[in-house]
Design an enzyme around this catalytic site. Structure first.
Site, mmCIF file in Angstrom:
data_model
loop_
_atom_site.group_PDB
_atom_site.id
_atom_site.type_symbol
_atom_site.label_atom_id
_atom_site.label_comp_id
_atom_site.label_asym_id
_atom_site.label_seq_id
_atom_site.Cartn_x
_atom_site.Cartn_y
_atom_site.Cartn_z
ATOM 1 N N CYS A 1 0.817 -1.226 0.000
ATOM 2 C CA CYS A 1 0.000 0.000 0.000
ATOM 3 C C CYS A 1 0.847 1.272 0.000
ATOM 4 O O CYS A 1 0.327 2.357 -0.277
ATOM 5 C CB CYS A 1 -0.942 0.003 1.195
ATOM 6 S SG CYS A 1 -2.070 -1.396 1.203
ATOM 7 N N HIS B 1 -3.147 7.399 2.850
ATOM 8 C CA HIS B 1 -3.610 6.096 2.353
ATOM 9 C C HIS B 1 -4.963 5.798 2.990
ATOM 10 O O HIS B 1 -5.180 6.051 4.175
ATOM 11 C CB HIS B 1 -2.591 5.011 2.707
ATOM 12 C CG HIS B 1 -3.087 3.632 2.428
ATOM 13 N ND1 HIS B 1 -3.688 3.301 1.240
ATOM 14 C CD2 HIS B 1 -3.106 2.502 3.193
ATOM 15 C CE1 HIS B 1 -4.039 2.022 1.276
ATOM 16 N NE2 HIS B 1 -3.698 1.522 2.446
ATOM 17 N N ASN C 1 -10.242 0.126 0.735
ATOM 18 C CA ASN C 1 -8.780 0.177 0.648
ATOM 19 C C ASN C 1 -8.357 -0.437 -0.694
ATOM 20 O O ASN C 1 -8.478 -1.645 -0.891
ATOM 21 C CB ASN C 1 -8.189 -0.617 1.823
ATOM 22 C CG ASN C 1 -6.666 -0.630 1.824
ATOM 23 O OD1 ASN C 1 -6.017 -0.281 0.825
ATOM 24 N ND2 ASN C 1 -6.087 -1.043 2.934
HETATM 25 N N1 COA Z 1 -18.103 -7.668 11.131
HETATM 26 C C1 COA Z 1 -18.469 -7.901 12.382
HETATM 27 N N2 COA Z 1 -17.590 -8.202 13.349
HETATM 28 C C2 COA Z 1 -16.296 -8.259 13.025
HETATM 29 C C3 COA Z 1 -15.848 -8.024 11.717
HETATM 30 C C4 COA Z 1 -16.806 -7.717 10.747
HETATM 31 N N3 COA Z 1 -16.494 -7.458 9.466
HETATM 32 N N4 COA Z 1 -14.498 -8.125 11.684
HETATM 33 C C5 COA Z 1 -14.113 -8.429 12.931
HETATM 34 N N5 COA Z 1 -15.203 -8.518 13.738
HETATM 35 C C6 COA Z 1 -15.248 -8.830 15.150
HETATM 36 C C7 COA Z 1 -14.051 -9.604 15.624
HETATM 37 O O1 COA Z 1 -14.223 -10.981 15.374
HETATM 38 C C8 COA Z 1 -14.053 -9.269 17.084
HETATM 39 O O2 COA Z 1 -15.000 -10.081 17.724
HETATM 40 P P1 COA Z 1 -14.678 -10.744 19.145
HETATM 41 O O3 COA Z 1 -14.434 -9.583 20.070
HETATM 42 O O4 COA Z 1 -15.916 -11.512 19.425
HETATM 43 O O5 COA Z 1 -13.462 -11.584 18.911
HETATM 44 C C9 COA Z 1 -14.579 -7.836 17.137
HETATM 45 O O6 COA Z 1 -15.220 -7.611 15.876
HETATM 46 C C10 COA Z 1 -13.491 -6.797 17.309
HETATM 47 O O7 COA Z 1 -12.448 -7.101 16.419
HETATM 48 P P2 COA Z 1 -11.163 -6.200 16.327
HETATM 49 O O8 COA Z 1 -10.210 -6.830 15.365
HETATM 50 O O9 COA Z 1 -10.708 -5.862 17.700
HETATM 51 O O10 COA Z 1 -11.807 -4.890 15.663
HETATM 52 P P3 COA Z 1 -11.122 -3.509 15.412
HETATM 53 O O11 COA Z 1 -11.856 -2.432 16.075
HETATM 54 O O12 COA Z 1 -9.634 -3.555 15.602
HETATM 55 O O13 COA Z 1 -11.365 -3.330 13.831
HETATM 56 C C11 COA Z 1 -10.163 -3.491 11.777
HETATM 57 C C12 COA Z 1 -10.816 -4.241 12.932
HETATM 58 C C13 COA Z 1 -9.580 -4.502 10.823
HETATM 59 C C14 COA Z 1 -11.232 -2.681 11.063
HETATM 60 C C15 COA Z 1 -9.073 -2.546 12.334
HETATM 61 O O14 COA Z 1 -8.247 -3.236 13.238
HETATM 62 C C16 COA Z 1 -8.216 -1.969 11.256
HETATM 63 O O15 COA Z 1 -8.672 -1.231 10.403
HETATM 64 N N6 COA Z 1 -6.877 -2.262 11.267
HETATM 65 C C17 COA Z 1 -5.982 -1.772 10.274
HETATM 66 C C18 COA Z 1 -6.117 -2.622 9.062
HETATM 67 C C19 COA Z 1 -5.441 -2.020 7.872
HETATM 68 O O16 COA Z 1 -5.283 -0.845 7.762
HETATM 69 N N7 COA Z 1 -5.047 -2.889 6.919
HETATM 70 C C20 COA Z 1 -4.507 -2.520 5.667
HETATM 71 C C21 COA Z 1 -3.181 -1.905 5.801
HETATM 72 S S1 COA Z 1 -2.637 -1.267 4.270
#
Ligand code: COA
Length: 311
Positions: free
Chosen positions: A111, A236, A266
């Protein structure tokens, strides 16, 4: 010689995948996706390759630069999803577009690829070896997304963005940039051959909210400029909360920050040049505008680049 952006282009595939669509495929909801990521829709290239999308974006960039294919001396492509291992997507684009005078290669910086590719191309312009370079970011992330994994499939979309960089003996253009990588964090975001993207979301999130400020501050310091002088910042587009953390940290008002994540999700290295093309075509980039672009991604890689807009 300074490296100036003289043309921009983008291609967004027409098929839209909404949060509602995804909620019928995995256990998720529009409310969860929108509130955690800021994404409402993403576009999917069903019958198109990364090369098809890159070609369309590149044609648009050449057109706005007013150049013919023979004027281009260098093609740098950033892609995580080349159509095939060999030859490079850059060479395929050369053939399709008739870029007969260019040397061509792909880079792999995920990215952060646009930030890396711009800097590489600018080096060739500054040393006088090349007069016009084409930088193309073409990403078909749907090809490496697991649509049974709710933690990743809601995030990614397809698209392409391109710019023409031209050498000119006038002030402005690329003022400073900062590129960095942290291979020791690579396990947080990876994809095995033939597999799909695997991600530790929270690890990547924590990295992103540290990496972008570091890149912004190092780049501005190199140019002797201050964040208050910026007219636009294009981060980004990975998560609206990551973008908002940067806005809050520096007190940036919404009209200075490009946001496309709600519509496109993204799109990896294409996200910054797509947003740049939107700003340029909306007529919001006036000559003299100070524009900072910053990205992060698998690697882990990150970086930023500062431009004074000059067309
Ligand atoms: N829908 C519903 N629930 C979801 C889900 C979805 N699409 N994806 C994850 N969950 C759940 C998880 O299973 C977790 O459940 P649990 O507590 O029962 O285990 C809960 O939501 C929280 O998950 P978590 O990973 O802590 O959520 P978060 O607030 O960190 O959000 C992202 C997840 C991926 C959106 C966030 O971490 C993020 O954006 N990270 C950066 C990713 C990124 O930028 N990647 C590309 C880089 S170029």
């Amino acid at each position: 010689m300074n490296a100036h952006i003289t043309g921009t282009g983008r291609f967004i595939p027409p098929d839209i995948l909404t949060n509602q669509d995804l909620s019928r495929m995995v256990d998720t909801s529009d409310e969860w996706i929108a509130s955690r990521t800021g994404i409402r829709t993403r576009h999917i290239a069903r019958d198109m390759s990364a090369c098809d999308m890159g070609e369309a974006a590149a044609r648009a960039a050449l057109d706005t630069a007013g150049l013919s294919p023979a004027d281009i001396g260098l093609v740098v492509v950033s892609t995580t999803t080349p159509d095939r291992p060999l030859p490079s997507l850059a060479c395929d684009l050369q053939l399709r577009l008739g870029l007969e005078n260019a040397f061509c290669f792909d880079i792999g910086a995920a990215c952060s690829g646009f930030i890396y590719a711009l800097d590489i191309a600018a080096l060739y312009l500054r040393t006088g070896g090349v007069t016009h370079a084409l930088v193309v970011c073409a990403e078909k992330l749907s090809a490496i997304t697991d649509y049974t994994d709710r933690r990743t499939c809601v995030l990614f979309g397809d698209g392409a963005g391109a710019v023409v960089l031209s050498a000119a003996d006038k002030p402005g253009g690329l003022l400073a940039s900062y590129l960095a990588a942290r291979g020791d964090g690579g396990a947080a975001l990876h994809c095995a051959p033939g597999g799909c993207i695997q991600m530790e979301g929270q690890e990547v999130y924590k990295f992103a909210v540290r990496a972008m400020p570091e890149a912004i501050e190092k780049t501005l310091a190199k140019a002797g400029r201050n964040v208050t002088e910026l007219d636009f910042i294009i981060p980004h587009q990975a998560n609206i909360r990551i973008i908002q953390s940067v806005m809050h940290r520096y007190g940036l008002p919404p009209d200075k920050v490009a946001i496309t994540i709600d519509r496109y999700g993204n799109t990896s290295s294409a996200s910054i040049p797509i947003a740049l093309d939107e700003l340029a075509r909306e007529g919001r980039l006036r000559p003299g505008a100070l524009l900072l672009m910053t990205g992060f991604g698998a690697g882990l890689t990150y970086g930023a680049t500062l431009f004074e807009w000059s067309v």
